[in-house]
Design an enzyme around this catalytic site. Sequence first.
Site, PDB file in Angstrom:
ATOM      1  N   GLY A 173     -61.248   4.155   1.589  1.00  0.00           N
ATOM      2  CA  GLY A 173     -59.832   4.357   1.905  1.00  0.00           C
ATOM      3  C   GLY A 173     -59.531   4.277   3.392  1.00  0.00           C
ATOM      4  O   GLY A 173     -58.514   3.727   3.801  1.00  0.00           O
TER       5      GLY A 173
ATOM      6  N   ASN B 292     -72.236   4.288  12.067  1.00  0.00           N
ATOM      7  CA  ASN B 292     -73.677   4.498  12.091  1.00  0.00           C
ATOM      8  C   ASN B 292     -74.394   4.110  10.794  1.00  0.00           C
ATOM      9  O   ASN B 292     -75.541   3.693  10.809  1.00  0.00           O
ATOM     10  CB  ASN B 292     -73.967   5.969  12.417  1.00  0.00           C
ATOM     11  CG  ASN B 292     -73.182   6.923  11.528  1.00  0.00           C
ATOM     12  OD1 ASN B 292     -71.942   6.864  11.486  1.00  0.00           O
ATOM     13  ND2 ASN B 292     -73.875   7.773  10.787  1.00  0.00           N
ATOM     14  N   TYR B 293     -73.702   4.270   9.660  1.00  0.00           N
ATOM     15  CA  TYR B 293     -74.351   4.080   8.358  1.00  0.00           C
ATOM     16  C   TYR B 293     -74.191   2.669   7.817  1.00  0.00           C
ATOM     17  O   TYR B 293     -73.225   1.982   8.140  1.00  0.00           O
ATOM     18  CB  TYR B 293     -73.716   5.004   7.312  1.00  0.00           C
ATOM     19  CG  TYR B 293     -74.494   6.284   7.096  1.00  0.00           C
ATOM     20  CD1 TYR B 293     -75.781   6.259   6.568  1.00  0.00           C
ATOM     21  CD2 TYR B 293     -73.924   7.506   7.399  1.00  0.00           C
ATOM     22  CE1 TYR B 293     -76.480   7.440   6.359  1.00  0.00           C
ATOM     23  CE2 TYR B 293     -74.630   8.695   7.202  1.00  0.00           C
ATOM     24  CZ  TYR B 293     -75.907   8.654   6.680  1.00  0.00           C
ATOM     25  OH  TYR B 293     -76.593   9.810   6.474  1.00  0.00           O
TER      26      TYR B 293
ATOM     27  N   ASP C  14     -64.927   6.198   3.215  1.00  0.00           N
ATOM     28  CA  ASP C  14     -65.415   4.920   3.741  1.00  0.00           C
ATOM     29  C   ASP C  14     -64.711   3.723   3.107  1.00  0.00           C
ATOM     30  O   ASP C  14     -64.744   2.633   3.678  1.00  0.00           O
ATOM     31  CB  ASP C  14     -66.933   4.810   3.577  1.00  0.00           C
ATOM     32  CG  ASP C  14     -67.665   5.679   4.608  1.00  0.00           C
ATOM     33  OD1 ASP C  14     -67.024   6.152   5.561  1.00  0.00           O
ATOM     34  OD2 ASP C  14     -68.875   5.890   4.456  1.00  0.00           O
TER      35      ASP C  14
ATOM     36  N   ALA D 264     -65.452  11.361   5.972  1.00  0.00           N
ATOM     37  CA  ALA D 264     -65.033   9.958   6.006  1.00  0.00           C
ATOM     38  C   ALA D 264     -64.807   9.401   4.603  1.00  0.00           C
ATOM     39  O   ALA D 264     -65.692   9.505   3.744  1.00  0.00           O
ATOM     40  CB  ALA D 264     -66.080   9.135   6.734  1.00  0.00           C
TER      41      ALA D 264
ATOM     42  N   GLY E  31     -64.504  -3.940   2.197  1.00  0.00           N
ATOM     43  CA  GLY E  31     -64.381  -5.382   2.396  1.00  0.00           C
ATOM     44  C   GLY E  31     -64.355  -5.737   3.871  1.00  0.00           C
ATOM     45  O   GLY E  31     -65.099  -6.596   4.342  1.00  0.00           O
TER      46      GLY E  31
ATOM     47  N   HIS F 125     -77.214  14.859   1.206  1.00  0.00           N
ATOM     48  CA  HIS F 125     -78.171  14.301   2.162  1.00  0.00           C
ATOM     49  C   HIS F 125     -78.462  15.304   3.276  1.00  0.00           C
ATOM     50  O   HIS F 125     -77.739  15.376   4.266  1.00  0.00           O
ATOM     51  CB  HIS F 125     -77.608  12.988   2.725  1.00  0.00           C
ATOM     52  CG  HIS F 125     -78.594  12.249   3.576  1.00  0.00           C
ATOM     53  ND1 HIS F 125     -78.287  11.108   4.264  1.00  0.00           N
ATOM     54  CD2 HIS F 125     -79.901  12.486   3.847  1.00  0.00           C
ATOM     55  CE1 HIS F 125     -79.347  10.688   4.932  1.00  0.00           C
ATOM     56  NE2 HIS F 125     -80.333  11.508   4.706  1.00  0.00           N
TER      57      HIS F 125
ATOM     58  N   HIS G 128     -72.865  12.160   0.300  1.00  0.00           N
ATOM     59  CA  HIS G 128     -72.274  10.841   0.068  1.00  0.00           C
ATOM     60  C   HIS G 128     -71.822  10.851  -1.386  1.00  0.00           C
ATOM     61  O   HIS G 128     -72.666  10.948  -2.284  1.00  0.00           O
ATOM     62  CB  HIS G 128     -73.312   9.728   0.220  1.00  0.00           C
ATOM     63  CG  HIS G 128     -73.971   9.666   1.563  1.00  0.00           C
ATOM     64  ND1 HIS G 128     -73.576   8.810   2.554  1.00  0.00           N
ATOM     65  CD2 HIS G 128     -75.017  10.352   2.067  1.00  0.00           C
ATOM     66  CE1 HIS G 128     -74.351   8.965   3.622  1.00  0.00           C
ATOM     67  NE2 HIS G 128     -75.231   9.902   3.352  1.00  0.00           N
TER      68      HIS G 128
ATOM     69  N   HIS H 195     -74.920  16.553   4.981  1.00  0.00           N
ATOM     70  CA  HIS H 195     -73.674  15.931   4.522  1.00  0.00           C
ATOM     71  C   HIS H 195     -73.884  15.407   3.117  1.00  0.00           C
ATOM     72  O   HIS H 195     -74.997  15.387   2.600  1.00  0.00           O
ATOM     73  CB  HIS H 195     -73.267  14.796   5.471  1.00  0.00           C
ATOM     74  CG  HIS H 195     -74.316  13.746   5.634  1.00  0.00           C
ATOM     75  ND1 HIS H 195     -75.426  13.913   6.452  1.00  0.00           N
ATOM     76  CD2 HIS H 195     -74.467  12.524   5.073  1.00  0.00           C
ATOM     77  CE1 HIS H 195     -76.194  12.837   6.386  1.00  0.00           C
ATOM     78  NE2 HIS H 195     -75.640  11.983   5.549  1.00  0.00           N
TER      79      HIS H 195
ATOM     80  N   ASP I 295     -63.512   0.025 -15.882  1.00  0.00           N
ATOM     81  CA  ASP I 295     -62.325  -0.263 -16.712  1.00  0.00           C
ATOM     82  C   ASP I 295     -62.836  -1.056 -17.905  1.00  0.00           C
ATOM     83  O   ASP I 295     -63.057  -2.260 -17.828  1.00  0.00           O
ATOM     84  CB  ASP I 295     -61.337  -1.078 -15.856  1.00  0.00           C
ATOM     85  CG  ASP I 295     -60.044  -1.362 -16.592  1.00  0.00           C
ATOM     86  OD1 ASP I 295     -59.992  -1.144 -17.810  1.00  0.00           O
ATOM     87  OD2 ASP I 295     -59.092  -1.833 -15.936  1.00  0.00           O
TER      88      ASP I 295
END
Lengths: 677, 677
Positions: free
Chosen positions: A316, A397-398, A314, A312, A321, A617, A450, A448, A457
Amino acid sequence: MAPPHPFDPLTLGEIAKAAVIVRKELDGKDPNFRVITLQEPPKQEMISFLEGELRGQSHKRPARAARVQVTIRGNSKPNEMVELTIDLTTGSVIKKEHLVGKHPYIDSAYMQAAEKACRADPRIETEIQNLKLPKGAQVVVEPWAYATDGMNNVSERTTMCWFYLRLLDHADANYYAYPLDLCAEVSEQLQVTKIYHLPSSEDERIREDARLYDHSKAHSPELSEYHPDLRPPPRTTTKPYQVVQPEGPSFQVDGNLLSWEKWTMRVGFNYREGLTLHDIRYDGRSLFYRLSLSEMFVPYGDPRTPYPRKGAFDLGNDGAGINANNLRLGCDCLGTIKYFDGWHNTASGEPLKLPNVVCCHEQDDGILWKHTNHRTQNAVVTRSRILVLQTIITVSNYEYIFAFHFGQDASIHYEVRATGILSTCPINNGDKVGYGTVVAPGVLAPYHQHLFSLRIDPAIDGYANSLQVEESHPMPINDPNVHNPLGVGYTTKSQIITEEGGHDLDFVSNRTFKIINEKQINPITGTPVGFKLLPCYSQMLLAHPQSYHARRSEFGSHAVWVTRYQDDELFPSGRHTMQSLGGEGISSVIEQRKSDPAASSVRNEDIVIWHTFGSTHNPRIEDWPVMPSEKMVVGLKPVNFFTGNPGLDVAVSTQEKNESVLVDDGAGCKAGICPRL
Amino acid sequence: MAPPHPFDPLTLGEIAKAAVIVRKELDGKDPNFRVITLQEPPKQEMISFLEGELRGQSHKRPARAARVQVTIRGNSKPNEMVELTIDLTTGSVIKKEHLVGKHPYIDSAYMQAAEKACRADPRIETEIQNLKLPKGAQVVVEPWAYATDGMNNVSERTTMCWFYLRLLDHADANYYAYPLDLCAEVSEQLQVTKIYHLPSSEDERIREDARLYDHSKAHSPELSEYHPDLRPPPRTTTKPYQVVQPEGPSFQVDGNLLSWEKWTMRVGFNYREGLTLHDIRYDGRSLFYRLSLSEMFVPYGDPRTPYPRKGAFDLGNDGAGINANNLRLGCDCLGTIKYFDGWHNTASGEPLKLPNVVCCHEQDDGILWKHTNHRTQNAVVTRSRILVLQTIITVSNYEYIFAFHFGQDASIHYEVRATGILSTCPINNGDKVGYGTVVAPGVLAPYHQHLFSLRIDPAIDGYANSLQVEESHPMPINDPNVHNPLGVGYTTKSQIITEEGGHDLDFVSNRTFKIINEKQINPITGTPVGFKLLPCYSQMLLAHPQSYHARRSEFGSHAVWVTRYQDDELFPSGRHTMQSLGGEGISSVIEQRKSDPAASSVRNEDIVIWHTFGSTHNPRIEDWPVMPSEKMVVGLKPVNFFTGNPGLDVAVSTQEKNESVLVDDGAGCKAGICPRL
């Protein structure tokens, strides 16, 4: 009303106006508005503007512009995406792109339709009946975007639907605790194109027969439910703890301009990155042009079909937002809180409020600095106050809790907490696999990662900066040219990076990445002013370089990337990550620019630093059913930027102001009033 | 009155009694009591006691014993050290050791005498006169223990005296800001045996002529003074911030037994380690027998004579207990505070109170766990409360803030903050060296390291534990025996350590150190119960392995050590670090035991884990004149120890209890009361 600041997110009026212009432009077509967001001004224009603003001089305002992404409904080309840039002042379309073969971020309406399609499919109905589920239990269908695995044509969307069970008759029963032996693939046209039974042991063949439901035997709600309605009464030992700020907060907010303890910055927010920060200064001196979380990738390490489809993006794919929580007073932050709202848009182009998506508050952070003169026994101690800007997102879920912490010592820390519920799949009782943890009977939580990319910048005393890599090394001991007779000497060696590229961390050599301004020399140390990265030491992407996971994410192969600034180059796995095929991320861009040193040199140039960090994780059972926050922290600290401790002028800590309380006043223990200094 | 618990520090009466017994034993001699401290009971006895205590059964109390260290005054052998173990019940001397060639920790009375000797020396007086110091300025003599460099006979003490200036007429003027070009060596007999002029550039020859004092020209007090009396008024923007606990704290204290949120532990304190923790349990289950900071080493990286003599064992030489600050309400901690006193002894053997050396309080720590059901939009959120046990020490110029943090999720974090003032030496204006930073005109802050050893004596569900090293590795992709067709799979590989030794960290492979109990299998995961170390990634000792710094410290060469438990084996650089020659630390002990597997095997045995961490501190100017706290954190977390999230029963966060406050209630922003769950 004052015009918006160039960094301000689009106003309601601007969102509505952009929609009208786009509708007109797409005359006769039926646009589904996915995005109406600020197109940030070109940096060169912004620099002139900011410099003028700083000097209080009149300065040309960059044009307000919107970036609009629509899909065309009722089209022969399914889900055709068009991206337009709109000049909001002139009402003109500056740019229009038909994005062939690309997909916008996840459309929840489409996902719900996919879920419905599954439920309506008679074959799935039969499969569910065959599972012999306990009475009263409800099947939950959880759609996921398809992570490209090379099996499907990616020009159309594929949705993977996973099946779970709400065992208890409660809307918030934890269905991830009861993964079913069923999975379906749904097409762009909402057809169920494949039905899977899931593997259990390391034998990954997809089985003909589904496993009957048999969790209930061993699996009490006590082990897996988290909602207070479904649990025994909570512990009552935790006494209330309140933060009181009798004179109010130390920060001031003027629109999106935030000022606190010599810091100033502008708060931004968009559907994809969530919270963004702009034009960050300390005591008037420029530090960072923009700070943002630029991408997140969560690849699963289970190699068995169809699990490689779990990967995933998360940001893109989902959007930090759009998925930001509505933060509630008394729940998500403590003390005196200022909330910022975000604005997005509906499918038909109206402004849509995302309430309370960012909370801003102060925290006490222990001791900032202390010294006791051992001759006089006089202690001087100051407490550290930090300013926290926090946003929390839920991605299925997260949950992720993202927070910038600003310090009185001119430090910035970016803290990520991972919490929420593990993604689960079924496993037969007694089976074990090498890439997952059994967290409840019949429930496997696969390994998995993360991986986060923090985009930095910098504008360290100006916009031309360099990246310096410094290491600490022992001095040689038997070199006649080096005086180190007792073998205790060590020095730093440093190198300034000249080309775009990815770099690795190395705590063994105390490798330190400094963003410096070579033209600004510290008057006392005689060295360039700078800020250093305090990295979060993390394992990089484990998936094979040739895997889709690696080719699509790209940023996960190195911890520190440096690139030359380019307008709109914000996303290290590319602009469009949904079902992407790879080759659009940070390393590909660097590779493409390599032949043009004028566009890719990074010494004394406008550069961007991207820090990859995260966690491998491998779930513990303690992460179940909701995991305790797992913290990851990245820091940015001045290094020879000032002429001394920037927090030296923080007032000493006094009992008069702090009003602490003694638990007891036992034998010989005087209720100490801090000696007046 | 109840008898003391076997882990309780000595009572006043016991200290006094031990002194009487020792005085009698040393009949006729004039003992200078350096240490009268608890001799902790043999672990085997303690285990029986604790197990009985836990079951509420009668249990044999281990004898109370004192360890006493004296030096004999007026002796022909200078500073002769004797260590005695006293059975306090019987009043008998169990053990008596004449420690030939060893020295106890720093004796402040002797240090003051050395300082006085310098001031009285006419050669030094002349040197100071020659420096032509500004009028009104006062010379400060700062004595340091001699870090063995092979030049001096270590059977007698040597003191290095460094010279500084108090430029302003104020007792708390920062004299480290004005290092003088002078240094003296003082003998055991308080003779000035050597006078040095100090190097400036990398030319390290000791110069004949001292540099005149010339700082004042460029060096304003603004740059270098930290005391509020000597500074412009502080910033006034920081508004008060108070912690209110209307129902009092959530912890209970019964003597030294501390209970909080399912945790229980016993608080200890001694002159050397400072705060120690014993018999740490969560929800009644045993986790750790003892946690303590066991040593600290601060070697300086400046190779020039006489700087290799700067290498401080801040525990072994100075003592974290003896140098612990008297913590003041409203200054060092915030909220509802319980202070613990420590007890030490005077030179003549009377009990000496060290007031308020440990503070105990709670802190809010943000979000413990959260999940929003994306289908119902119902959020369940709990806040994390932590219990903090903090102690602060001052070692000459530096301070260290040590804190154990206990979490409701059964995690422990050990946080070290370094603050205080950099150790400085003179440098000519315009000179630069590769091993230091010029922090003010004429002031060099040399590079140095802070290396800590956290001693973890585990008792994970019992006293026989193992150390498991686990790594995460990609699965092979072209192995016909491994099913990983898409290259996304990864698994963990683990190894159980069988021999004592030192190990290194490796985030690249996500190397994880777990302390497990192989005999206790988690009923759900099917794996041994354990706790994992969350290490602080740090560069190890930079000094050459053959240097005295390396030979004396030993623990600084590896990040994770495992040893077989031995009574009294508490210090990884040896029991006596003052002017030590090396060969008494953790690696030497391991080497000595190697030939005896019965004494050194570490699988399913009573083991101890020692974590080396710290910082390579190449000063920034922002660390001047008092450095902002530099945080280092080590964690211990359950890993498949429980059957789920140990903090799952923490009550949800509510506005009712938290009483947060909205900054404003602007357009559309409803003062949110947390929805009742």
